[in-house]
Design an enzyme around this catalytic site. Sequence first.
Site, PDB file in Angstrom:
ATOM      1  N   CYS A  93      66.842  48.423   9.889  1.00 51.91           N
ATOM      2  CA  CYS A  93      66.639  49.637   9.089  1.00 51.91           C
ATOM      3  C   CYS A  93      67.701  50.649   9.485  1.00 51.91           C
ATOM      4  CB  CYS A  93      65.214  50.181   9.301  1.00 51.91           C
ATOM      5  SG  CYS A  93      65.052  51.248  10.737  1.00 51.91           S
TER       6      CYS A  93
ATOM      7  N   CYS B 101      69.158  51.421  15.944  1.00 49.79           N
ATOM      8  CA  CYS B 101      68.867  51.161  17.360  1.00 49.79           C
ATOM      9  C   CYS B 101      69.935  50.327  18.062  1.00 49.79           C
ATOM     10  CB  CYS B 101      67.508  50.481  17.494  1.00 49.79           C
ATOM     11  SG  CYS B 101      66.159  51.527  16.913  1.00 49.79           S
TER      12      CYS B 101
ATOM     13  N   CYS C 252      58.725  45.491  15.032  1.00 49.30           N
ATOM     14  CA  CYS C 252      59.023  46.887  14.684  1.00 49.30           C
ATOM     15  C   CYS C 252      58.386  47.274  13.351  1.00 49.30           C
ATOM     16  CB  CYS C 252      60.527  47.115  14.617  1.00 49.30           C
ATOM     17  SG  CYS C 252      60.880  48.835  14.216  1.00 49.30           S
TER      18      CYS C 252
ATOM     19  N   LYS D  14      68.561  61.938  24.503  1.00 47.31           N
ATOM     20  CA  LYS D  14      69.164  60.804  25.222  1.00 47.31           C
ATOM     21  C   LYS D  14      70.431  61.232  25.963  1.00 47.31           C
ATOM     22  CE  LYS D  14      67.319  57.519  21.939  1.00 47.31           C
ATOM     23  NZ  LYS D  14      67.597  56.432  20.992  1.00 47.31           N
TER      24      LYS D  14
ATOM     25  N   ARG E   4      64.954  60.499  27.470  1.00 46.93           N
ATOM     26  CA  ARG E   4      64.678  59.055  27.640  1.00 46.93           C
ATOM     27  C   ARG E   4      65.476  58.484  28.811  1.00 46.93           C
ATOM     28  NH1 ARG E   4      62.910  56.758  22.559  1.00 46.93           N
ATOM     29  NH2 ARG E   4      61.679  58.340  21.500  1.00 46.93           N
TER      30      ARG E   4
ATOM     31  N   CYS F 127      68.897  44.738  16.838  1.00 48.67           N
ATOM     32  CA  CYS F 127      67.641  45.360  17.257  1.00 48.67           C
ATOM     33  C   CYS F 127      66.501  44.359  17.053  1.00 48.67           C
ATOM     34  CB  CYS F 127      67.399  46.609  16.416  1.00 48.67           C
ATOM     35  SG  CYS F 127      66.927  46.217  14.721  1.00 48.67           S
TER      36      CYS F 127
ATOM     37  N   ARG G 119      57.917  49.881  27.336  1.00 46.66           N
ATOM     38  CA  ARG G 119      59.335  50.061  27.694  1.00 46.66           C
ATOM     39  C   ARG G 119      59.421  50.708  29.081  1.00 46.66           C
ATOM     40  NH1 ARG G 119      62.385  53.581  23.370  1.00 46.66           N
ATOM     41  NH2 ARG G 119      62.230  51.717  22.075  1.00 46.66           N
TER      42      ARG G 119
ATOM     43  N   LYS H 277      63.148  63.140  20.285  1.00 50.41           N
ATOM     44  CA  LYS H 277      63.687  62.413  21.439  1.00 50.41           C
ATOM     45  C   LYS H 277      65.042  62.979  21.879  1.00 50.41           C
ATOM     46  CE  LYS H 277      63.773  58.517  18.913  1.00 50.41           C
ATOM     47  NZ  LYS H 277      64.105  57.170  18.418  1.00 50.41           N
TER      48      LYS H 277
HETATM   49 FE1  SRM Z   1      65.268  52.764  18.636  1.00 51.71          FE
HETATM   50  C1  SRM Z   1      62.585  53.787  16.823  1.00 51.71           C
HETATM   51  C2  SRM Z   1      63.752  49.873  19.361  1.00 51.71           C
HETATM   52  C3  SRM Z   1      67.597  52.195  20.992  1.00 51.71           C
HETATM   53  C4  SRM Z   1      67.275  55.094  17.157  1.00 51.71           C
HETATM   54  N1  SRM Z   1      63.432  51.999  18.240  1.00 51.71           N
HETATM   55  C5  SRM Z   1      62.444  52.605  17.500  1.00 51.71           C
HETATM   56  C6  SRM Z   1      61.142  51.807  17.602  1.00 51.71           C
HETATM   57  C7  SRM Z   1      60.362  52.319  18.777  1.00 51.71           C
HETATM   58  C8  SRM Z   1      60.300  51.769  16.312  1.00 51.71           C
HETATM   59  C9  SRM Z   1      59.189  52.781  16.175  1.00 51.71           C
HETATM   60  O1  SRM Z   1      59.459  53.997  16.251  1.00 51.71           O
HETATM   61  O2  SRM Z   1      58.068  52.364  15.964  1.00 51.71           O
HETATM   62  C10 SRM Z   1      61.743  50.393  17.878  1.00 51.71           C
HETATM   63  C11 SRM Z   1      60.832  49.394  18.585  1.00 51.71           C
HETATM   64  C12 SRM Z   1      61.115  48.001  18.088  1.00 51.71           C
HETATM   65  C13 SRM Z   1      60.461  46.945  18.879  1.00 51.71           C
HETATM   66  O3  SRM Z   1      59.648  46.206  18.302  1.00 51.71           O
HETATM   67  O4  SRM Z   1      60.758  46.799  20.058  1.00 51.71           O
HETATM   68  C14 SRM Z   1      63.039  50.744  18.564  1.00 51.71           C
HETATM   69  N2  SRM Z   1      65.533  51.354  20.018  1.00 51.71           N
HETATM   70  C15 SRM Z   1      64.869  50.171  20.097  1.00 51.71           C
HETATM   71  C16 SRM Z   1      65.529  49.228  21.081  1.00 51.71           C
HETATM   72  C17 SRM Z   1      64.545  48.325  21.815  1.00 51.71           C
HETATM   73  C18 SRM Z   1      66.584  48.405  20.308  1.00 51.71           C
HETATM   74  C19 SRM Z   1      67.270  47.297  21.067  1.00 51.71           C
HETATM   75  O5  SRM Z   1      67.765  46.405  20.384  1.00 51.71           O
HETATM   76  O6  SRM Z   1      67.371  47.309  22.288  1.00 51.71           O
HETATM   77  C20 SRM Z   1      66.267  50.248  21.957  1.00 51.71           C
HETATM   78  C21 SRM Z   1      65.444  50.752  23.111  1.00 51.71           C
HETATM   79  C22 SRM Z   1      66.262  51.612  24.016  1.00 51.71           C
HETATM   80  C23 SRM Z   1      65.582  52.054  25.264  1.00 51.71           C
HETATM   81  O7  SRM Z   1      65.495  51.291  26.224  1.00 51.71           O
HETATM   82  O8  SRM Z   1      65.177  53.225  25.322  1.00 51.71           O
HETATM   83  C24 SRM Z   1      66.498  51.369  20.948  1.00 51.71           C
HETATM   84  N3  SRM Z   1      67.076  53.555  19.073  1.00 51.71           N
HETATM   85  C25 SRM Z   1      67.934  53.111  20.019  1.00 51.71           C
HETATM   86  C26 SRM Z   1      69.228  53.693  19.829  1.00 51.71           C
HETATM   87  C27 SRM Z   1      70.494  53.393  20.645  1.00 51.71           C
HETATM   88  C28 SRM Z   1      70.672  54.347  21.780  1.00 51.71           C
HETATM   89  O9  SRM Z   1      69.778  55.109  22.116  1.00 51.71           O
HETATM   90  O10 SRM Z   1      71.764  54.332  22.356  1.00 51.71           O
HETATM   91  C29 SRM Z   1      69.140  54.512  18.717  1.00 51.71           C
HETATM   92  C30 SRM Z   1      70.315  55.272  18.057  1.00 51.71           C
HETATM   93  C31 SRM Z   1      70.719  56.486  18.776  1.00 51.71           C
HETATM   94  C32 SRM Z   1      69.879  57.650  18.354  1.00 51.71           C
HETATM   95  O11 SRM Z   1      68.847  57.872  18.972  1.00 51.71           O
HETATM   96  O12 SRM Z   1      70.253  58.311  17.380  1.00 51.71           O
HETATM   97  C33 SRM Z   1      67.776  54.427  18.253  1.00 51.71           C
HETATM   98  N4  SRM Z   1      64.958  54.239  17.259  1.00 51.71           N
HETATM   99  C34 SRM Z   1      65.937  55.038  16.748  1.00 51.71           C
HETATM  100  C35 SRM Z   1      65.371  55.841  15.696  1.00 51.71           C
HETATM  101  C36 SRM Z   1      66.103  56.894  14.833  1.00 51.71           C
HETATM  102  C37 SRM Z   1      65.939  58.244  15.371  1.00 51.71           C
HETATM  103  C38 SRM Z   1      66.510  59.306  14.461  1.00 51.71           C
HETATM  104  O13 SRM Z   1      67.252  60.142  14.934  1.00 51.71           O
HETATM  105  O14 SRM Z   1      66.209  59.301  13.275  1.00 51.71           O
HETATM  106  C39 SRM Z   1      64.010  55.451  15.588  1.00 51.71           C
HETATM  107  C40 SRM Z   1      62.967  55.990  14.600  1.00 51.71           C
HETATM  108  C41 SRM Z   1      62.291  57.215  15.085  1.00 51.71           C
HETATM  109  O15 SRM Z   1      62.516  57.713  16.185  1.00 51.71           O
HETATM  110  O16 SRM Z   1      61.503  57.735  14.298  1.00 51.71           O
HETATM  111  C42 SRM Z   1      63.797  54.431  16.576  1.00 51.71           C
HETATM  112 FE1  SF4 Z   2      63.129  48.983  14.184  1.00 50.43          FE
HETATM  113 FE2  SF4 Z   2      64.969  50.070  12.661  1.00 50.43          FE
HETATM  114 FE3  SF4 Z   2      65.153  50.325  15.306  1.00 50.43          FE
HETATM  115 FE4  SF4 Z   2      65.589  47.991  14.202  1.00 50.43          FE
HETATM  116  S1  SF4 Z   2      66.815  49.850  13.862  1.00 50.43           S
HETATM  117  S2  SF4 Z   2      64.261  48.359  15.971  1.00 50.43           S
HETATM  118  S3  SF4 Z   2      64.203  47.959  12.492  1.00 50.43           S
HETATM  119  S4  SF4 Z   2      63.560  51.185  14.039  1.00 50.43           S
END
Ligand code: SRM
Ligand code: SF4
Length: 565
Positions: free
Chosen positions: A479, A483, A440, A215, A147, A434, A78, A213
Amino acid sequence: MSQMKGPPAPSPVEAIKAASNGLRGTIIQTIVSGIDHFEEGDKQLLKFHGTYQQEDRDARKSRSLGGLAGKAYSFMIRARIPAGIITANQWLALDDLAGKYANKTIRLTTRQSIQYHGVIMDALRETIAGMNACLLSTLSACGDVNRNVMACPAPDWTKPANKAMQEDAQVLAMHLAPKSSAYHEIWVNGVKEPTGVEESVDPIYGKVWLPRKFKAAFAIPLDNCVDIHAQCLGYLAVHENGKHIGYNVLVGGGQGMTHGRADTFPHISKAMCFITRDQVCAAGEAVITLFRDHGNRADRKRARIKYLVADWGVDKFREVLATYLPFPLLMPKDVEVSGIDLHLGWNPQGDGKFWYGLSVENGRIKDDGHFRLRTAIRTIVEVLGCEVRLSAMQDILFCQLDESAQEKIVQILKTCGVPLPEQRSPVRKLSLACPAVPTCPLAICESERALPGLIDQIEPVLEELGLLSEEFGIRMTGCPNGCARPYQSEIGLVGRSGDKFVIFVGGQKNGSRLNFLGKDLVPRVEIVNTIKPLLIRYKDERTTGENFGDYCQRIGQDTCKAIMA
Ligand code: SRM
Ligand code: SF4
């Protein structure tokens, strides 16, 4: 005698961070050893460097049937792209790397960045070095740090705050970037770069980084395209007499929750104070160091800053924040978000130039048969040499264009079989998914591969009801981590179990409010039929100008549940 209970033990990730020697771990030793994957400790540290170890989940079955041992390891990488702004040459370099080392796709993310998928260990260093060669970093794109910093990317200079907040996003991103030299040693040049700080003790993050993390994002009230209320730290522009005078600082937004754990939940950020532009970095540092010192380091599921805000309440949070700010805390101004713009199509910048926004379904840029999106974008950037901007809605903007560019862009898109924004329904343009399966590891259900099919199903229903031009979106995630920010959308679909989803309804299009659970455990094939009765009632009962989310909110959760039962 009753035993005294001590504080809960720190999570295992805390020990990994503390012992990492400034994020080095044994990453470099593993790379040179020639094996195809990292062990647990380094897997955690890799995230700070902007990469995740993954496995091809589609290949699991075929590998085991074919008698192949182990997993098909690969890496997601990323980038960190503050405000989503990059040059033409950077885009072309990213596109080259996608073709050479990744799975030939580029994934635009919901935080205005890009991801590669499918990079194997042998190509990991070359890919990250290649990104740095075009002056893009992956450092702190992931991990327990700040981030990618977001800001509305539109080059709309008729809006007084747009340029300022895009510049402020760059400055804040640099201010909050980790200072460890490990990144350059491992991925770029192997040379220890002098950082002026004692190795392994970061001036902001200390030795153990953040509990989780973090943001940040900037927005203007009229246009919440970055979903500022989902961010740990938000800067919402404040205007007085048409002039941009500073920001309200919002804290404590977040989406992720865990099924079955009521103490985890999505949360809307709260306005804490007002600052002027010159206080952006100091305010950011104050919030982040408060989080560093007070965040939960025992339970990673409850470690985000949103839980401090939810548990303490706004008044106590403000009191503590005042002790971290190097200036007096001023109460926030009376400003709320009021709109959202996707920035698509042909638009004047206000300086004689134009931008063209292209809708990218679920952010996936690929060539697939007659649909040659990757080629189209590459050709546009090559022919026009234009700046590229990425939006938090997973779309791409070609910027600083002359008037003559419009025809050329449309021609290239048509030749490559790419739909123009006006050829897509509002629901498709406003939707997000997502990545989920196959990359993922946390995915319970499909998302990116499922949403286009669901939209194919819902479009005729909307057409039949005369609702096809209504502006609302569906946000789907595999899930509950959220995201694609599903808990603020008008329709949120969240992977629950097997091929079943939770349906949420009632969010505000501008991201200012959370939605609520409408129906649990809905099989994917029944989603559209489950929502249809609610759409029918909306069509019959809406008030003038009332949008779908506001209608669901007005009739309430119980009525929505009954209609979808
Ligand atoms: Fe996310 C974890 C993809 C934005 C909340 N996110 C992940 C991981 C890295 C899975 C992992 O931990 O192994 C995913 C990788 C999937 C893949 O195969 O690419 C993933 N997140 C993404 C992306 C690519 C989704 C997308 O459709 O674009 C986004 C990348 C953003 C970036 O450029 O940095 C992405 N993730 C978000 C957002 C939206 C935002 O930030 O505005 C959220 C919700 C906001 C938040 O943070 O609360 C988000 N991602 C999570 C979470 C839940 C965190 C929590 O508070 O519990 C996880 C799981 C974790 O961190 O353990 C996670
Ligand atoms: Fe993976 Fe869940 Fe984020 Fe989708 S919402 S990319 S399934 S961690």
